[in-house]
Scaffold this motif. Structure first.
Motif, PDB file in Angstrom:
ATOM      1  N   LEU A  82      38.480  35.254  25.112  1.00 11.73           N
ATOM      2  CA  LEU A  82      38.793  33.908  25.572  1.00 11.73           C
ATOM      3  C   LEU A  82      37.623  32.951  25.414  1.00 11.73           C
ATOM      4  O   LEU A  82      37.826  31.731  25.389  1.00 11.73           O
ATOM      5  N   LYS A  83      36.401  33.472  25.353  1.00 13.31           N
ATOM      6  CA  LYS A  83      35.234  32.606  25.199  1.00 13.31           C
ATOM      7  C   LYS A  83      34.778  32.479  23.736  1.00 13.31           C
ATOM      8  O   LYS A  83      33.682  31.993  23.478  1.00 13.31           O
ATOM      9  N   ASP A  84      35.644  32.887  22.818  1.00 17.73           N
ATOM     10  CA  ASP A  84      35.341  32.699  21.400  1.00 17.73           C
ATOM     11  C   ASP A  84      35.780  31.284  21.009  1.00 17.73           C
ATOM     12  O   ASP A  84      36.746  31.075  20.255  1.00 17.73           O
ATOM     13  N   CYS A 118      41.363  25.474  29.506  1.00 12.92           N
ATOM     14  CA  CYS A 118      41.374  26.359  30.680  1.00 12.92           C
ATOM     15  C   CYS A 118      40.249  27.385  30.614  1.00 12.92           C
ATOM     16  O   CYS A 118      39.650  27.724  31.642  1.00 12.92           O
ATOM     17  N   THR A 119      39.955  27.883  29.425  1.00 15.33           N
ATOM     18  CA  THR A 119      38.854  28.840  29.300  1.00 15.33           C
ATOM     19  C   THR A 119      37.508  28.171  29.582  1.00 15.33           C
ATOM     20  O   THR A 119      36.627  28.762  30.212  1.00 15.33           O
ATOM     21  N   VAL A 120      37.340  26.924  29.130  1.00 11.76           N
ATOM     22  CA  VAL A 120      36.104  26.194  29.409  1.00 11.76           C
ATOM     23  C   VAL A 120      35.962  25.954  30.909  1.00 11.76           C
ATOM     24  O   VAL A 120      34.880  26.142  31.486  1.00 11.76           O
ATOM     25  N   ARG A 121      37.047  25.560  31.562  1.00  8.37           N
ATOM     26  CA  ARG A 121      36.997  25.332  33.009  1.00  8.37           C
ATOM     27  C   ARG A 121      36.679  26.624  33.756  1.00  8.37           C
ATOM     28  O   ARG A 121      35.881  26.632  34.692  1.00  8.37           O
ATOM     29  N   GLN A 122      37.300  27.726  33.344  1.00  8.45           N
ATOM     30  CA  GLN A 122      37.061  29.004  34.019  1.00  8.45           C
ATOM     31  C   GLN A 122      35.613  29.442  33.859  1.00  8.45           C
ATOM     32  O   GLN A 122      35.000  29.935  34.810  1.00  8.45           O
ATOM     33  N   ALA A 123      35.044  29.248  32.683  1.00  9.07           N
ATOM     34  CA  ALA A 123      33.663  29.663  32.457  1.00  9.07           C
ATOM     35  C   ALA A 123      32.687  28.769  33.206  1.00  9.07           C
ATOM     36  O   ALA A 123      31.644  29.237  33.687  1.00  9.07           O
ATOM     37  N   ALA A 124      33.003  27.483  33.336  1.00  6.79           N
ATOM     38  CA  ALA A 124      32.081  26.550  33.983  1.00  6.79           C
ATOM     39  C   ALA A 124      32.141  26.626  35.498  1.00  6.79           C
ATOM     40  O   ALA A 124      31.110  26.529  36.177  1.00  6.79           O
ATOM     41  N   GLU A 125      33.343  26.806  36.060  1.00  5.65           N
ATOM     42  CA  GLU A 125      33.498  26.786  37.515  1.00  5.65           C
ATOM     43  C   GLU A 125      33.435  28.173  38.142  1.00  5.65           C
ATOM     44  O   GLU A 125      33.117  28.301  39.323  1.00  5.65           O
ATOM     45  N   CYS A 126      33.793  29.192  37.402  1.00  2.00           N
ATOM     46  CA  CYS A 126      33.702  30.589  37.873  1.00  2.00           C
ATOM     47  C   CYS A 126      34.508  30.825  39.142  1.00  2.00           C
ATOM     48  O   CYS A 126      34.086  31.569  40.034  1.00  2.00           O
ATOM     49  N   HIS A 127      35.647  30.192  39.239  1.00  2.07           N
ATOM     50  CA  HIS A 127      36.549  30.508  40.339  1.00  2.07           C
ATOM     51  C   HIS A 127      37.982  30.336  39.861  1.00  2.07           C
ATOM     52  O   HIS A 127      38.239  29.572  38.910  1.00  2.07           O
ATOM     53  N   PRO A 128      38.927  31.027  40.455  1.00  4.80           N
ATOM     54  CA  PRO A 128      40.317  30.983  39.981  1.00  4.80           C
ATOM     55  C   PRO A 128      40.921  29.601  40.166  1.00  4.80           C
ATOM     56  O   PRO A 128      40.400  28.771  40.924  1.00  4.80           O
ATOM     57  N   PRO A 129      42.028  29.322  39.497  1.00  7.09           N
ATOM     58  CA  PRO A 129      42.663  28.005  39.619  1.00  7.09           C
ATOM     59  C   PRO A 129      43.257  27.784  41.000  1.00  7.09           C
ATOM     60  O   PRO A 129      43.360  28.708  41.824  1.00  7.09           O
ATOM     61  N   VAL A 130      43.662  26.555  41.263  1.00  2.98           N
ATOM     62  CA  VAL A 130      44.226  26.189  42.560  1.00  2.98           C
ATOM     63  C   VAL A 130      45.499  26.995  42.807  1.00  2.98           C
ATOM     64  O   VAL A 130      46.328  27.174  41.924  1.00  2.98           O
ATOM     65  N   LYS A 152      23.521  37.652  38.504  1.00  2.38           N
ATOM     66  CA  LYS A 152      24.007  37.917  37.152  1.00  2.38           C
ATOM     67  C   LYS A 152      25.138  36.959  36.787  1.00  2.38           C
ATOM     68  O   LYS A 152      25.198  36.442  35.660  1.00  2.38           O
ATOM     69  N   GLU A 153      26.034  36.705  37.745  1.00  4.92           N
ATOM     70  CA  GLU A 153      27.140  35.792  37.479  1.00  4.92           C
ATOM     71  C   GLU A 153      26.632  34.362  37.269  1.00  4.92           C
ATOM     72  O   GLU A 153      27.155  33.628  36.418  1.00  4.92           O
ATOM     73  N   LYS A 154      25.609  33.966  38.028  1.00  8.60           N
ATOM     74  CA  LYS A 154      25.047  32.630  37.852  1.00  8.60           C
ATOM     75  C   LYS A 154      24.404  32.484  36.483  1.00  8.60           C
ATOM     76  O   LYS A 154      24.542  31.436  35.827  1.00  8.60           O
ATOM     77  N   LYS A 155      23.709  33.518  36.039  1.00  4.81           N
ATOM     78  CA  LYS A 155      23.088  33.459  34.714  1.00  4.81           C
ATOM     79  C   LYS A 155      24.152  33.372  33.618  1.00  4.81           C
ATOM     80  O   LYS A 155      24.020  32.608  32.653  1.00  4.81           O
ATOM     81  N   THR A 156      25.225  34.168  33.776  1.00  7.03           N
ATOM     82  CA  THR A 156      26.317  34.112  32.799  1.00  7.03           C
ATOM     83  C   THR A 156      26.950  32.727  32.781  1.00  7.03           C
ATOM     84  O   THR A 156      27.271  32.184  31.708  1.00  7.03           O
ATOM     85  N   GLN A 157      27.105  32.123  33.960  1.00  8.90           N
ATOM     86  CA  GLN A 157      27.674  30.781  34.024  1.00  8.90           C
ATOM     87  C   GLN A 157      26.795  29.765  33.301  1.00  8.90           C
ATOM     88  O   GLN A 157      27.294  28.937  32.524  1.00  8.90           O
ATOM     89  N   MET A 158      25.496  29.837  33.523  1.00 11.35           N
ATOM     90  CA  MET A 158      24.581  28.907  32.867  1.00 11.35           C
ATOM     91  C   MET A 158      24.584  29.096  31.355  1.00 11.35           C
ATOM     92  O   MET A 158      24.596  28.122  30.581  1.00 11.35           O
ATOM     93  N   ASP A 159      24.595  30.347  30.926  1.00 13.24           N
ATOM     94  CA  ASP A 159      24.615  30.618  29.478  1.00 13.24           C
ATOM     95  C   ASP A 159      25.902  30.100  28.846  1.00 13.24           C
ATOM     96  O   ASP A 159      25.875  29.529  27.738  1.00 13.24           O
ATOM     97  N   ASP A 160      27.027  30.304  29.541  1.00 12.13           N
ATOM     98  CA  ASP A 160      28.305  29.840  28.998  1.00 12.13           C
ATOM     99  C   ASP A 160      28.345  28.310  28.916  1.00 12.13           C
ATOM    100  O   ASP A 160      28.838  27.747  27.920  1.00 12.13           O
ATOM    101  N   ARG A 161      27.843  27.626  29.931  1.00 12.90           N
ATOM    102  CA  ARG A 161      27.841  26.166  29.904  1.00 12.90           C
ATOM    103  C   ARG A 161      26.957  25.646  28.773  1.00 12.90           C
ATOM    104  O   ARG A 161      27.305  24.663  28.090  1.00 12.90           O
ATOM    105  N   THR A 162      25.831  26.287  28.575  1.00 11.12           N
ATOM    106  CA  THR A 162      24.949  25.863  27.485  1.00 11.12           C
ATOM    107  C   THR A 162      25.630  26.056  26.134  1.00 11.12           C
ATOM    108  O   THR A 162      25.606  25.161  25.267  1.00 11.12           O
ATOM    109  N   ARG A 163      26.249  27.207  25.945  1.00 10.25           N
ATOM    110  CA  ARG A 163      26.877  27.505  24.662  1.00 10.25           C
ATOM    111  C   ARG A 163      28.077  26.591  24.414  1.00 10.25           C
ATOM    112  O   ARG A 163      28.266  26.091  23.303  1.00 10.25           O
TER     113      ARG A 163
END
Length: 1219
Positions: free
Chosen positions: A459-461, A494-506, A518-529
């Motif tokens: 999903l993050k491709d 939706c994949t961009v929102r999920q990677a940036a916010e790291c929480h399920p939808p409403v 580890k999750e915070k680092k993954t979130q930062m890396d995903d937002r940068t990419r």
């Protein structure tokens, strides 16, 4: 406090038998009277009898050392050690009794258990396995560990002495038959863990026999010269001993299985059934050669229909352990074919935990080829859209494994393919196809969240997704259609929102959780990419799809999740300029409100003062707004000057520009452009001419509303000048008057917009705005006048409380379209909620709620929840005023009925019965606490009585008053009066009655008679409602046991007849209400008297089969208190369960009571399903027969035995129940 002794020294104690405190003969050393405490009770029968239990309970000692000490004691004196072990099981059940040596020697197990039952503490239903608290938290695990270690340490000698195991199994079998839940629960757990330990022993024996057989054959195959005959004899002897031991273990397991499992797996207690199913799963997994066959799987299959989720859950987890091992799939084929449908149906189980495990089990079943049909898979696919996240994630794993597990293999050494040529390209297309076929296009966020844990890499491709959208298709590759591109863009967002916010939808999840490092680092890396990719790709994507509103709406949301610092650090300023140009072009091209609002939010996200790009974005935004406002003012001036001569093109230009300004004003402060003057001029012209286009008025109202709110937001900061507050006050009041004038507009949409904005403004500028340290805003408080309140109420009555067919505000007259009807109902609910908020926050008078409350019954399905919540909130604000409002609503309905039917109406008419039913519903909303609602109920009766006698009789003197029938309605509230208040209300009623009225008995006077009776009957029963036709069974009992209260001075004073000329009716009421009588609450008496001769109740009779006329099905616990207790004749259990020796024999019957389990299909009716499952199956009886060694060909294979519960009943069982 219990003395702490080293358990290793316990064997130095000798058994104390006979009378309490008397030493046994030959006892030396330590001894005497032992004083201790057993489960909180003093025990004088020796500390050694409780030490084993105490050590296990504390759990501080190594269990192997404890067991080793017991083995030493057993070898020294096995009777004493066994007695200690017996008392250990008794004490673990929470029984305060102790088995003495004399009882052990001279009494049967059934007699011992009966004696222990009498010693059981009935004051509490708790026992060690159920007691809460840190002391007992680890008791269960320590208890199970002790049994496991005991068998493991004794597996080479003691368990084969035909004494220790026979005694323990016999005791546990007897305890498992007890009616006492604590005995049954504890002994079943012990027996099942004992069985598990024996299975391990049997498995070790099987391995040793195979090794011995191999050694024997290897030695025998040697040439004669090298063959060692002595070794052959030793190996033969060893094999014979192992075979004998295996036979002994088989007998023990048969005894436990037949004596405990086959009865307790369908026990009435869910915990006991769960224990049995959990352990049989362990047996099948540990020793699959012996237990993994249909003879044992059938119990798990049957119990999947259990009515308790805990038991169904154990079935699924047990099966998961089996299906996980692919080597066992061949043995599960018949079981899978018979119970697959049940497993599939459990994915919709009412217990979410069960549904999750059912989906996980089906995911493991996928390993078996072509077992699940496409229909089975589709029933799981749609669960990815479930609101319950664990269910959705499990379904996502199933979907991912089924559709995405097979990828194109990449050649070794070849460069990694990216973009459209990557292996993920086809998988992303498959995701799009699945999303479109599911036809739930508004739930892409749910689909992405379901697949996130198992398919995040796919999903993050985003590079592949961008390539699929921008690049031309490869030769021979089919391009995506417009619909597929729209779906792909939505999924990508939706994949961009999920990677940036790291929480399920409403709507899915319980809120934000704290992320790990580890999750915070993954979130930062995903937002940068994602920022690096989409900062470059977004402008060409917007350029390609600029004319498609749906695609542009989704694409423009991407910058809201960017790491804006990347624009500067990554030197991407030129791409930012390109993005701003594209957004400006989209604003100029589109007039769709949703697109314009997304553009506004994107500008707001980019205009962040924390980042260096702020100046660039702010300049671009200001230039755009300057052009829009200048264009709007110029167009508006020309449009107003033309007046009636303006054509549609001029109106369209004004409307499109106004839409853009309104959309931007929602997120941006445009106070510097003075939009209030131009918009107010436009609205005023629309009122004067009456020909202003609908959409222009609606957006002008909305834009002016935003002007007021932004002005208020700046004033609330406290730094505003006094002149600004004066200006705001004038603008707000002028705008409210304008909205009030638009309430009479001919266009419904305009009226609804004006009403909604007016309700919001009245709520915002109410008296509550000065709270929280905002006293400087006091001059802005605005209270609506009576005329405005009346108009608001009229709007609600005319536009909300209408029938569905009367609502003409639907598109193209599509009244039959369900979607249109639902949308119209949603709009009306919002209008009603807006007005009800004015009532709740006391912006309008509470009495105006009477017109709302009286619609409660008629429009219950549409607005019942809103009206009920409004009543609840108003009661919290002012109970008395709320009661007066409720009675006013009933009076209004009564007057409407009189005007329609006349004064001679029939009290059995539907109109009158409807009012009476509404009164009954109102009465129920007051709850059961009469003290809290005492004053409100009394005031309600006061107003009702005054209304009933207000108008004289239309028949002249001597006739009943015009509204006398209202007392029939008022009687519905009599049950809510306290006993002493009923007398007071009755006295107040008599103030309005003449002497002749009290003597009347005609039908027209029945409401008065009934109301008086309802007040007088209350002296015996507070809960009696005479007019509702309900009676309380306990009223006669209480009337006999409860003496009437002694009248106090206040009561006597209230009973005196006051002269009419000395006081008004209100004064009489106030005086009569001062009644200090407070009656004590009656004592609660149990209606079920305990039989002193019975040690326990008969609640456990459901464990055993009864004749058909006595069988009781399992009932849900919540119904137990309402079910009358019936005495049942207890069975004589000494005939129902044979001894262990009988159970150990290899008979023809599998079990004595192996009827169909007491289960209930949760998802559907299970009636007839067992017959379908068992149709065409052949059966044979079964004993636990361990499989032959791999090298022993002479032993026969196990006979097939499948799923029919009826065929395994032998004649011995039938004879038992026919007695």
């Amino acid at each position: 406090m219990i003395p702490t002794l080293n358990y290793s020294s316990w064997s130095s104690f000798l058994f104390q038998g006979g009378k309490k405190g008397k030493k046994a003969a030959g006892e030396k050393g330590k001894g005497g009277k032992g004083a201790g405490r057993l489960n909180g009770h003093h025990q004088e029968n020796g500390m050694e009898n409780m030490m084993l239990f105490e050590v296990v309970k504390m759990g501080r000692s190594a269990m192997q050392s404890v067991v080793d000490d017991w083995i030493v004691a057993y070898k020294h004196d096995r009777d004493v050690a066994l007695l200690d072990l017996i008392n250990f099981f008794i004490q673990c059940s929470g029984c305060k009794g102790v088995v003495s040596g004399e009882m052990f020697r001279n009494m049967q197990n059934s007699e011992i258990i009966r004696r222990m039952t009498e010693e059981f503490d009935e004051d509490s239903g708790d026992y060690p396995l159920t007691i809460a608290g840190p002391q007992w938290k680890k008791f269960k695990s320590s208890f199970c560990e002790f049994i496991s270690v005991l068998v493991r340490q004794c597996q080479y000698s003691i368990i084969y002495d035909e004494y220790m195991m026979d005694t323990v199994i016999s005791l546990l079998t007897g305890l498992s038959d007890s009616q006492v839940r604590a005995f049954r629960h504890t002994s079943t757990l012990a027996a099942m863990k004992l069985m598990t330990a024996l299975v391990n022993v049997a498995l070790n024996l099987s391995i040793n026999m195979d090794n011995t057989q191999r050694q024997y054959e290897a030695e025998r195959n040697k040439i004669v010269a090298k063959r060692a005959n002595d070794r052959l004899e030793l190996l033969l002897q060893k094999r014979k001993e192992l075979q004998e031991n295996q036979d002994e273990i088989e007998n023990m397991m048969n005894a436990i299985f037949k004596g405990v499992f086959v009865h307790r797996y369908r026990d009435s207690i869910a915990e006991i059934r769960a224990i049995c199913i959990e352990e049989i799963g362990v047996w099948m997994k540990l020793y699959s050669d012996a237990f993994l066959n249909d003879s044992y799987l059938k119990y798990v299959g049957w119990t999947m229909h259990d009515k308790q989720g805990e038991v169904r859950l154990k079935c699924l987890t047990a099966l998961q352990g089996l299906y996980y091992n692919r080597e066992l799939n061949a043995r599960l084929e018949l079981f899978t074919s018979r119970f697959k449908d049940r497993i599939v149906s459990m994915t919709l189980d009412k217990e979410y935990d069960v549904a999750v495990q059912a989906i996980k089990l089906l995911t493991l079943v996928l390993n078996t080829d072509e077992v699940l049909t496409p229909e089975d898979c589709e029933s799981v696919y749609h669960l990815v859209y479930s609101a319950h996240r664990p269910v959705a994630i499990a379904a996502g794993e199933f979907l991912f494994k089924k559709l995405f597990s097979q990828r194109e293999p990449e050649e070794e050494g070849a460069p990694k393919r990216r973009g459209r040529q990557s292996p993920n390209a086809n998988l992303i297309k498959t995701t799009v196809f699945f999303f479109l076929e599911s036809e739930l296009h508004e739930h892409a966020a749910y689909l992405v969240d379901s697949l996130w844990e198992c398919g995040a890499e796919l999903l993050k491709d985003w590079e592949c997704m961008i390539s699929l959208l921008l690049d031309d298709p490869l030769p021979g590759e089919e391009a995506l259609t417009e619909r597929q591109e729209t779906a792909l863009i939505e999924i990508m967002l939706c994949t961009v929102r999920q990677a940036a916010e790291c929480h399920p939808p409403v709507g899915r999840g319980t809120g934000k959780r704290v992320m790990t490092a580890k999750e915070k680092k993954t979130q930062m890396d995903d937002r940068t990419r994602m920022t690096e990719l989409f900062a470059v790709a977004l402008p060409p994507l917007l350029a390609k799809y600029a004319v498609d509103a749906e695609k542009v709406t989704n694409l423009l949301q991407l910058p809201q999740f960017f790491d804006l610092e990347i624009y500067t650090t990554g030197r991407l300023e030129k791409h930012l300029e390109s993005l701003l140009r594209q957004i400006r072009e989209i604003v100029e091209k589109h007039t769709d409100t949703e697109v314009l609002e997304v553009c506004s939010k994107t500008y707001h996200a980019l205009c962040n003062e924390e980042f260096t790009i702020f100046n660039r974005v702010d300049i671009a935004r200001s230039q755009l707004l300057d052009e829009l406002v200048d264009k709007f003012n110029r167009l508006l001036e020309d449009f107003l000057q033309e007046g009636e001569d303006a054509d549609e093109d001029d109106a369209y230009q004004v409307l499109s520009t106004l839409k853009r300004i309104t959309a931007f004003h929602n997120a941006h402060d445009l106070s510097g452009w003075d939009l209030f003057t131009s918009n107010f001029k436009l609205l005023n012209t629309g009122i004067e001419n009456g020909d202003m286009p609908e959409q222009i008025v609606i957006h002008s109202l909305q834009c002016t509303h935003y002007v007021i709110l932004w002005h208020l937001a700046k004033s609330s900061e406290g730094s505003s000048r006094k002149d600004d507050l004066v200006t705001l006050r004038k603008q707000m009041r002028a705008f409210c008057m304008m909205c009030q004038r638009y309430l009479t507009n001919v266009n419904t949409a305009v009226k609804e917009q004006a009403f909604t904005i007016l309700c919001d403004l009245l709520l915002i500028f109410s008296h509550q705005m000065v709270s929280g340290g905002r006293e400087h805003l006091d001059s802005l408080v605005y209270s609506p006048e009576d005329s405005l309140q009346s108009e608001l109420l009229s709007f609600i009555l005319n536009h909300v409380f209408i029938d569905q067919d009367d609502d003409t505000n639907s598109t193209d007259g599509q009244q039959d379209d369900e979607a249109v009807k639902i949308e119209a109902l949603h709009k009306r609910r919002n209008l009603l909620a807006a007005y009800c908020k004015l009532i709740i926050y006391c912006v309008v008078e509470m009495r105006t709620g009477a017109d709302i409350f009286k619609q409660y019954m008629r429009y219950y399905n549409d607005y019942g929840d809103i009206i009920k919540e409004t009543m609840s909130k108003t009661r919290q604000i002012d109970k008395i005023q709320c009661a007066k409002t409720l009675i006013l609503s009933l009076q209004q309905l009564f007057n409407e009925m009189l005007s329609e039917l006349g004064h001679g109406f029939d009290r059995s008419s539907s109109a009158f019965c409807g009012i009476k039913e509404l009164a009954r519903r109102f009465s129920l909303t007051f709850g059961l606490d009469q003290v809290k609602t005492r004053d409100a109920i009394a005031m309600l009766h006061k107003d009702g009585i005054e209304f009933a006698f207000k108008d004289p009789s239309p028949q002249g003197e001597g006739g009943p008053p015009l509204n006398l029938a209202f007392l029939d309605i008022l009687s519905e509230f009599s049950s809510k009066l306290m006993r002493q208040d009923k007398r007071t209300v009755h006295m107040y009623l008599e103030r309005f009655m003449t002497f002749q009225m009290a003597l009347q008995r005609e039908d027209c006077w029945l409401p008065l008679i009934s109301y008086r009776n309802s007040l007088q009957a209350g002296g015996d029963d507070d809960t009696m409602s005479v007019m509702s036709g309900y009676s309380s069974r306990g009223s006669s009992i209480r009337s006999k046991k409860t003496k009437p209260p002694v009248a106090t001075a206040g009561t006597s004073a209230a009973k005196r007849k006051l002269p009419e000329e000395e006081s008004s009716s209100s004064e009489v009421w106030q005086q009569s209400m001062q009644t200090p009588v407070m009656l004590p609450s009656p004592h609660l008496t149990s209606t079920a008297m305990r039989d002193p001769k019975r040690g326990r109740d008969d609640s456990f009779m459901g464990v055993y089969p009864l004749p058909h006329d006595q069988q009781q099905p399992h009932q849900h616990p919540q119904h137990h208190q309402q079910t009358p207790q019936h005495h049942q004749t207890p069975m004589d259990y000494k005939y129902a369960y044979p001894s262990v020796a009988f159970l150990s024999r290899r008979g023809t019957g599998l079990m004595e009571e192996d009827e169909e389990p007491i289960v209930e299909d949760v998802m559907m009716s299970s009636e007839g399903r067992m017959d379908d499952l068992n149709e065409g199956m052949d059966f044979d009886t079964m004993d636990i027969d361990l499989p032959p060694s791999k090298n022993r060909r002479e032993r026969s294979e196990l006979k097939p035995d499948y799923f029919d519960p009826a065929s395994i009943m032998d004649e011995s069982v039938s004879s038992i129940y026919n007695v």
